[in-house]
Motif scaffolding. Structure first.
Motif, PDB file in Angstrom:
ATOM      1  N   ALA A  73       0.815  -1.215   0.000  1.00 42.22           N
ATOM      2  CA  ALA A  73       0.000   0.000   0.000  1.00 42.22           C
ATOM      3  C   ALA A  73       0.846   1.261   0.000  1.00 42.22           C
ATOM      4  O   ALA A  73       0.323   2.351  -0.177  1.00 42.22           O
ATOM      5  CB  ALA A  73      -0.925  -0.009   1.207  1.00 42.22           C
ATOM      6  N   PHE A  74       2.161   1.136   0.186  1.00 44.03           N
ATOM      7  CA  PHE A  74       3.012   2.318   0.281  1.00 44.03           C
ATOM      8  C   PHE A  74       3.532   2.774  -1.074  1.00 44.03           C
ATOM      9  O   PHE A  74       4.313   3.722  -1.141  1.00 44.03           O
ATOM     10  CB  PHE A  74       4.181   2.063   1.232  1.00 44.03           C
ATOM     11  CG  PHE A  74       4.981   0.836   0.897  1.00 44.03           C
ATOM     12  CD1 PHE A  74       5.998   0.882  -0.030  1.00 44.03           C
ATOM     13  CD2 PHE A  74       4.687  -0.369   1.508  1.00 44.03           C
ATOM     14  CE1 PHE A  74       6.718  -0.254  -0.340  1.00 44.03           C
ATOM     15  CE2 PHE A  74       5.416  -1.508   1.204  1.00 44.03           C
ATOM     16  CZ  PHE A  74       6.426  -1.451   0.275  1.00 44.03           C
TER      17      PHE A  74
ATOM     18  N   SER B 193      -1.611   2.732  -3.569  1.00 44.79           N
ATOM     19  CA  SER B 193      -2.502   3.781  -3.065  1.00 44.79           C
ATOM     20  C   SER B 193      -3.655   4.025  -4.033  1.00 44.79           C
ATOM     21  O   SER B 193      -4.807   4.154  -3.616  1.00 44.79           O
ATOM     22  CB  SER B 193      -1.729   5.077  -2.851  1.00 44.79           C
ATOM     23  OG  SER B 193      -0.742   4.906  -1.868  1.00 44.79           O
TER      24      SER B 193
ATOM     25  N   VAL C 230       2.687   4.138  -5.131  1.00 44.56           N
ATOM     26  CA  VAL C 230       1.664   4.942  -5.800  1.00 44.56           C
ATOM     27  C   VAL C 230       0.578   4.030  -6.362  1.00 44.56           C
ATOM     28  O   VAL C 230      -0.619   4.299  -6.226  1.00 44.56           O
ATOM     29  CB  VAL C 230       2.301   5.803  -6.914  1.00 44.56           C
ATOM     30  CG1 VAL C 230       1.229   6.499  -7.737  1.00 44.56           C
ATOM     31  CG2 VAL C 230       3.269   6.807  -6.329  1.00 44.56           C
TER      32      VAL C 230
ATOM     33  N   GLY D  79      -6.099   1.260  -3.812  1.00 42.95           N
ATOM     34  CA  GLY D  79      -6.928   1.395  -2.619  1.00 42.95           C
ATOM     35  C   GLY D  79      -8.032   2.421  -2.802  1.00 42.95           C
ATOM     36  O   GLY D  79      -9.168   2.207  -2.384  1.00 42.95           O
TER      37      GLY D  79
END
Length: 102
Positions: free
Chosen positions: A46-47, A52, A49, A55
């Motif tokens: 999730a860290f 993200s 781009v 998500g």
């Protein structure tokens, strides 16, 4: 080199063959469950781009399917995020103008 990602039909067929044995792959409810299972099992970082953005896309997709209180909760979260962006931008803009004037 990495392998090309499977298309949606191949991924769903593999899921029904491996984990959802006995369920009808043509049943819309079984297809929705397979999609849900895929989202729950996805372990993307999730860290990044891409993680993200994925998500945010999952949140947007889920909020469009939601109704009632869940929909209003999603709208409230989005409005609070937008308010935070506007307040942050206003603060930075006012600090920049003060810096130019001073």
């Amino acid at each position: 080199m990495g392998t090309m990602p499977d298309d949606e039909a191949t991924r769903r067929r593999r899921l029904f063959d491996d984990e959802l044995v006995g369920l009808d792959p043509d049943d819309p409810e079984a297809q929705e469950f397979a999609d849900h299972l895929n989202r729950m099992q996805r372990a993307d970082p999730a860290f990044t781009v891409e993680g993200s953005l994925r998500g945010v896309a999952d949140f947007a997709e889920g909020s469009t399917r939601a109704s009632g209180l869940r929909w209003w909760t999603a709208v409230l979260i989005i409005l609070l995020l937008l308010l935070g962006v506007v307040v942050g931008a206003w603060d930075q803009l006012s600090a920049f103008v003060t810096h130019l004037a001073g």
